[in-house]
Motif scaffolding. Structure first.
Motif, mmCIF file in Angstrom:
data_model
loop_
_atom_site.group_PDB
_atom_site.id
_atom_site.type_symbol
_atom_site.label_atom_id
_atom_site.label_comp_id
_atom_site.label_asym_id
_atom_site.label_seq_id
_atom_site.Cartn_x
_atom_site.Cartn_y
_atom_site.Cartn_z
ATOM 1 N N ASP A 80 0.818 -1.218 0.000
ATOM 2 C CA ASP A 80 0.000 0.000 0.000
ATOM 3 C C ASP A 80 0.850 1.266 0.000
ATOM 4 O OD1 ASP A 80 -2.658 -1.194 0.242
ATOM 5 O OD2 ASP A 80 -1.985 -1.831 2.222
ATOM 6 N N ILE A 81 2.109 1.148 0.419
ATOM 7 C CA ILE A 81 2.955 2.318 0.633
ATOM 8 C C ILE A 81 4.066 2.382 -0.404
ATOM 9 C CG2 ILE A 81 4.598 3.430 2.199
ATOM 10 C CD1 ILE A 81 1.785 3.741 3.137
ATOM 11 N N VAL A 82 4.138 3.513 -1.093
ATOM 12 C CA VAL A 82 5.217 3.777 -2.046
ATOM 13 C C VAL A 82 6.188 4.758 -1.397
ATOM 14 C CG1 VAL A 82 5.797 4.685 -4.327
ATOM 15 C CG2 VAL A 82 3.646 3.444 -3.986
ATOM 16 N N HIS A 83 7.481 4.442 -1.471
ATOM 17 C CA HIS A 83 8.533 5.320 -0.953
ATOM 18 C C HIS A 83 9.134 6.091 -2.127
ATOM 19 C CE1 HIS A 83 9.005 3.234 3.075
ATOM 20 N NE2 HIS A 83 8.283 2.363 2.384
ATOM 21 N N ILE A 84 9.162 7.405 -2.032
ATOM 22 C CA ILE A 84 9.693 8.243 -3.107
ATOM 23 C C ILE A 84 10.946 8.951 -2.614
ATOM 24 C CG2 ILE A 84 9.252 10.177 -4.671
ATOM 25 C CD1 ILE A 84 6.299 8.402 -3.099
#
Length: 201
Positions: A80-84
């Motif tokens: 669910d979590i995208v790291h940018i």
């Protein structure tokens, strides 16, 4: 020029430098988060496998630079979590890093399977509740909620049954310390770098 003026200018420069030292950004790297999901025919695509996850130790190269593979990714099975890690990271970059091809109206899976818009099924892209026609060049912003959907359902149905299930907890991750070297946004600048930033910009 009188000594008082020179002293005044000197004290002013020092005072400005000290003020900038305390106000200088404490964070060295770009690092924020977004939420997303992909649905195919009303079923969420499972991207929680390790093969879609980036190893935490590779968030940054040995010199602290961000590589194409590490600028946008997921960790620890949290699909669910995208790291940018780069302000120029787009949703197309994320899909490429996961082994997918993404364009307007099509998606190519890692195994070569291709989905295309056709008379009965089509792609729907919803970003923060707004319908988009294409997202491969859409930059990822902090706390974005993105849905990529493929199927025959109506826009209203996709909004109600799929987009509503996209998590909205990315902002919470922005305030947390991420593990190991992926905690870029929480790493303070070294003292000498802060002094340089304060007095030389």
């Amino acid at each position: 020029m009188s000594k008082k003026i020179i002293l005044g200018m000197g004290f002013g420069i020092i005072a400005l430098g000290i003020a900038r030292f305390f106000w200088a950004p404490l964070e060295e790297h770009t690092h924020y988060h977004a939420n997303w999901a992909i649905y195919i025919d009303d079923t969420r695509l499972d991207l929680s496998s390790d093969k879609y996850m980036e190893d935490i130790s590779s968030c940054y190269g040995s010199e602290g630079y961000v590589t194409p593979e590490s600028r946008v990714h997921m960790h620890l099975g949290e699909q669910d979590i995208v790291h940018i890690h780069h302000d120029g990271a787009a949703w197309g970059h994320l899909l490429t890093n996961l082994g997918f091809g993404l364009g307007e109206g099509f998606m190519v899976f890692p195994d070569g399977t291709t989905l295309l818009n056709n008379e009965s099924k089509r792609f729907t892209y919803i970003l923060n509740g707004q319908i988009l026609t294409s997202i491969h060049n859409q930059l990822i912003s902090s706390s974005d909620r993105m849905l990529i959907s493929y199927g025959s359902g109506s826009i209203d149905s996709v909004l109600q049954n799929q987009f509503s299930k996209v998590m909205s907890n990315a902002a919470e991750y922005n305030d947390k310390t991420d593990p190991a070297t992926c905690s870029g946004s929480h790493e303070p600048l070294p003292l000498l770098d802060r002094i340089k930033l304060a007095f030389w910009g």
